[in-house]
Write a protein that holds these residues in place. Structure first.
Motif, PDB file in Angstrom:
ATOM      1  N   SER A  14      42.468 -12.503  40.272  1.00 50.09           N
ATOM      2  CA  SER A  14      42.957 -13.731  39.552  1.00 50.09           C
ATOM      3  C   SER A  14      43.823 -13.253  38.198  1.00 50.09           C
ATOM      4  O   SER A  14      44.336 -14.386  37.859  1.00 50.09           O
ATOM      5  N   ILE A  15      43.737 -12.270  38.139  1.00 52.78           N
ATOM      6  CA  ILE A  15      44.807 -11.689  37.084  1.00 52.78           C
ATOM      7  C   ILE A  15      46.188 -11.800  37.316  1.00 52.78           C
ATOM      8  O   ILE A  15      47.308 -11.602  36.504  1.00 52.78           O
ATOM      9  N   ASN A  16      46.676 -11.927  38.727  1.00 53.94           N
ATOM     10  CA  ASN A  16      47.935 -11.916  39.221  1.00 53.94           C
ATOM     11  C   ASN A  16      48.637 -13.125  38.793  1.00 53.94           C
ATOM     12  O   ASN A  16      47.925 -14.351  38.405  1.00 53.94           O
ATOM     13  N   SER A  17      49.932 -12.944  38.770  1.00 58.80           N
ATOM     14  CA  SER A  17      50.617 -14.548  38.410  1.00 58.80           C
ATOM     15  C   SER A  17      51.495 -14.645  39.531  1.00 58.80           C
ATOM     16  O   SER A  17      51.594 -13.903  40.845  1.00 58.80           O
ATOM     17  N   GLU A  18      52.318 -15.597  39.561  1.00 55.98           N
ATOM     18  CA  GLU A  18      53.313 -15.971  40.522  1.00 55.98           C
ATOM     19  C   GLU A  18      54.683 -14.920  40.598  1.00 55.98           C
ATOM     20  O   GLU A  18      55.272 -15.090  41.449  1.00 55.98           O
ATOM     21  N   GLU A  19      54.788 -14.018  39.656  1.00 60.73           N
ATOM     22  CA  GLU A  19      55.788 -13.101  39.354  1.00 60.73           C
ATOM     23  C   GLU A  19      55.522 -11.593  39.949  1.00 60.73           C
ATOM     24  O   GLU A  19      54.189 -11.770  40.779  1.00 60.73           O
TER      25      GLU A  19
ATOM     26  N   ASN B 114      53.214  -5.965  47.761  1.00 57.72           N
ATOM     27  CA  ASN B 114      54.193  -7.331  47.852  1.00 57.72           C
ATOM     28  C   ASN B 114      53.821  -7.831  49.420  1.00 57.72           C
ATOM     29  O   ASN B 114      54.596  -8.679  49.805  1.00 57.72           O
ATOM     30  N   ARG B 115      52.755  -7.608  49.886  1.00 59.08           N
ATOM     31  CA  ARG B 115      52.496  -8.130  50.971  1.00 59.08           C
ATOM     32  C   ARG B 115      52.245  -9.462  51.244  1.00 59.08           C
ATOM     33  O   ARG B 115      52.193 -10.080  50.345  1.00 59.08           O
ATOM     34  N   ILE B 116      52.374 -10.025  52.437  1.00 57.13           N
ATOM     35  CA  ILE B 116      52.212 -11.507  52.744  1.00 57.13           C
ATOM     36  C   ILE B 116      50.732 -11.967  52.305  1.00 57.13           C
ATOM     37  O   ILE B 116      49.811 -11.532  52.643  1.00 57.13           O
ATOM     38  N   GLY B 117      50.893 -13.244  51.880  1.00 55.31           N
ATOM     39  CA  GLY B 117      49.463 -13.552  51.317  1.00 55.31           C
ATOM     40  C   GLY B 117      49.005 -13.535  49.912  1.00 55.31           C
ATOM     41  O   GLY B 117      48.075 -14.163  49.286  1.00 55.31           O
ATOM     42  N   GLY B 118      49.878 -12.806  49.099  1.00 56.46           N
ATOM     43  CA  GLY B 118      49.632 -12.557  47.651  1.00 56.46           C
ATOM     44  C   GLY B 118      50.101 -13.745  46.908  1.00 56.46           C
ATOM     45  O   GLY B 118      50.729 -14.738  47.267  1.00 56.46           O
TER      46      GLY B 118
END
Length: 631
Positions: free
Chosen positions: A139-144, A393-397
């Protein structure tokens, strides 16, 4: 009106070219697409649309534009375009077509590194190894874009283009995203909801900061930054702001003494630092002089006084004509890195290799779910805990690039054994020889192996770490034969055939080769010394025999029929012997090994002597040449 339209299109294209040349790829794509929509089809436009999308990992779009580019006749492209098209196709799952274009690239450049690229057998093998890792989304990931994780004490430090609102207009023209900053989070252990914060204001500028490597005590950091000084970007002659690795020290809780490493340059990039376990070697990626591909992995010694040695390229076993980047080295000297030059699933894939002195490098593609058809890169691993992180950068991220946590369920297997299979045959009959003795010698260490012959078949299993083996086969009554087999981490080498030739019994003086070689008669026309064309094949068999058996000398003995005077027939037979000898010498047989003699009508093979009435066919039998072994 049409003139105004043309002028307007020219202006749009000039602006698009300027945006592209300034690396403003997203803006350039929009402008070039507008031109295509208006009916302008140029190979330069297609090529730049393909490359701009490729640089932003939009492989579906890059494949589309490369396809249009290569469909144009004539078109201008370079080998790099072939390669990028192959990677793009592979990244969207079209392995069959990708293989065709990779083979074209390999044929153009003659590069062994890409000959097996996209091999369907290789891809099947990668897929069969799936299950070696488990993944966890964070969950540390962002939309960027979030990538380049690294360990710092109890924190996880990573790079991100997330918009913090600190500097509102810091937008990168390359991909229209915010500039990279360094962020930190407590290393997630079952709970990744810790607060995300900027890692340090001391290291932040208006440039990109990314990919860090810390010493174990946490007091020194190596990190990547754009060429930036005096509040502005430093650019090379092409207008590109190159990457550099900087080092900083933690003093009184502040990062200070920020210095550029001595092998940085304004003319090439140096990025993605990684420290060895003893902190005496720094690994990094660069396109500095001496680079094999678009970017290579190098290493450099860190001296005890803090100075550096000379950077060393890790060589062609690791580096390819494409991209190698984001190295990570473990305490057991396993090097992890990202590459789109080694065979893989698509885009950048993650690979591992053991860096051990005296051991040939074996490059292992990390199987699914680590690798995907998209870009997978910047892996780090804690070997003792069998866990780590990487970006994809795989699909679903969640965003364009995301960080994933993984667990290693089984260690990477670098041991490799080659299964070698073959058989021994009789060269003439093709039958397998069940009693032949087979010996194998390794040219690497002069070690000899005895192999069991099972009904003419043989099989052995050997460590892949060999350059070449010599298979020597012996059998009573046959000439010994050998064959050399090259290695190179191939798991199966089959269809190895060793053929044995029967020994030739020595011919006695006086032997007629006409009989032992089963030749057709060498006849001449009446009153002629010219060799008939239909006799060439049989004479060539004698030529081959003499070349294979240089110990023999022969005499050509030519004859005539009884018609005509004895003197004329003697002269004619000598001319026939001369023409036959000349046939051999013009085909490479030394003149001292072939002599000739005419016998006229003195050695007739039938009753057709002077004044005896015979048919034309019976007279022809006497117009002949013989080939007698004389030494």
């Amino acid at each position: 009106m049409s003139s105004l339209i043309v002028v307007g299109q020219i202006r749009i294209q000039k602006k698009a070219n300027l945006k592209y040349d300034n690396l403003a790829y997203i803006d350039a794509i929009e402008s070039y697409e507008a031109l295509v929509e208006n009916g302008i089809a140029q190979d330069q436009i297609y090529k730049r649309l393909a490359n701009a999308n490729y640089q932003n990992a939009n492989y579906q779009e890059s494949a589309k534009w490369y396809q249009l580019l290569f469909a144009m006749e004539p078109t201008s492209y370079v080998g790099e375009d072939l390669y990028k098209y192959g990677v793009s196709l592979r990244s969207i799952g079209d392995f069959e077509t990708s293989k065709i274009w990779m083979e074209k690239f390999s044929a153009l450049y003659g590069t062994e590194e890409t000959e097996d690229q996209n091999s369907l057998v290789y891809l099947k093998k990668i897929n069969q190894q799936s299950g070696q890792y488990s993944l966890k989304e964070l969950s540390i990931n962002s939309e960027e874009s979030d990538f380049a994780p690294s360990y710092y004490l109890q924190q996880l430090v990573f790079a991100s283009t997330r918009d913090t609102g600190i500097i509102a207009k810091r937008i990168n023209v390359w991909d229209k995203k915010s500039f990279l900053n360094l962020y930190a989070n407590m290393v997630p252990k079952g709970n990744d909801d810790e607060q995300i914060k900027l890692f340090s204001k001391d290291l932040r500028t208006k440039a990109h900061e990314s990919s860090t490597a810390f010493t174990k005590d946490g007091t020194t950091v190596y990190f990547t930054r754009n060429n930036f000084h005096d509040g502005d970007f430093g650019r090379d002659k092409s207008g590109i702001s190159r990457l550099k690795i900087l080092r900083a020290d933690l003093v009184d809780n502040k990062w200070t003494n920020i210095t550029s490493l001595p092998f940085n340059s304004d003319d090439y990039s140096v990025a993605h630092p990684a420290l060895s376990a003893d902190e005496k070697t720094l690994f990094f990626s660069s396109d500095m002089p001496g680079t094999i591909g678009s970017s290579d992995i190098f290493k450099v010694a860190i001296n005890t006084d803090g100075t550096f040695g000379a950077p060393t390229n890790l060589g062609p076993h690791i580096n390819t004509p494409a991209r190698e980047t984001f190295p990570h080295i473990t305490p057991t000297n396993i090097l992890y890195f990202a590459s789109d030059g080694h065979p893989g699933l698509g885009g950048l894939d993650l690979f591992a290799t053991e860096l051990k002195v005296g051991k040939k490098l074996q490059i292992i593609n990390l199987p699914r779910p680590i690798n995907s058809e998209q870009d997978d890169f910047s892996l780090i691993i804690n070997e003792s805990e069998k866990s780590g992180y990487f970006a994809s950068n795989r699909i679903g991220g969640m965003g364009s690039d995301d960080i994933y946590e993984f667990m290693e369920l089984a260690p990477v297997q670098f041991s490799c054994y080659t299964d070698i299979k073959g058989w021994v045959t009789d060269r003439e009959s093709g039958k397998k020889m069940a009693t032949a003795v087979i010996k194998v010698m390794s040219l690497d260490n002069n070690k000899e192996y005895n192999i069991q012959n099972v009904q003419g078949n043989f099989q052995m299993n050997i460590d892949c770490d060999f350059d070449s083996l010599i298979f020597k086969v012996e059998e009573e009554g046959y000439e010994s034969a050998s064959i050399t087999v090259s290695g190179g981490y191939k798991e199966v080498l089959d269809s190895i055939v060793v053929s044995l030739q029967k020994k030739t019994e020595p011919f006695k003086v006086g032997t007629d080769l006409f009989k032992v070689l089963n030749l057709n008669p060498i006849y001449f026309d009446s009153n002629s010394s010219n060799i008939k064309q239909l006799s060439y094949a049989d004479l060539d068999k004698i030529v081959q025999f003499l070349k294979e058996n240089p110990q023999y000398k022969i005499q050509v003995r030519s004859h005539s029929d009884s018609r005509g005077s004895d003197t004329y027939n003697q002269w004619l037979s000598e001319k026939r012997a001369e023409s036959t000898v000349q046939y051999f010498t013009t085909r490479g047989i030394e003149d001292y090994r072939v002599s000739g003699k005419g016998f006229g009508e003195t050695q007739l093979l039938n009753e057709c002597s002077n004044r005896v009435k015979c048919s034309t066919a019976l007279h022809e039998i006497n117009r002949r040449s013989e080939f007698i072994v004389v030494e």
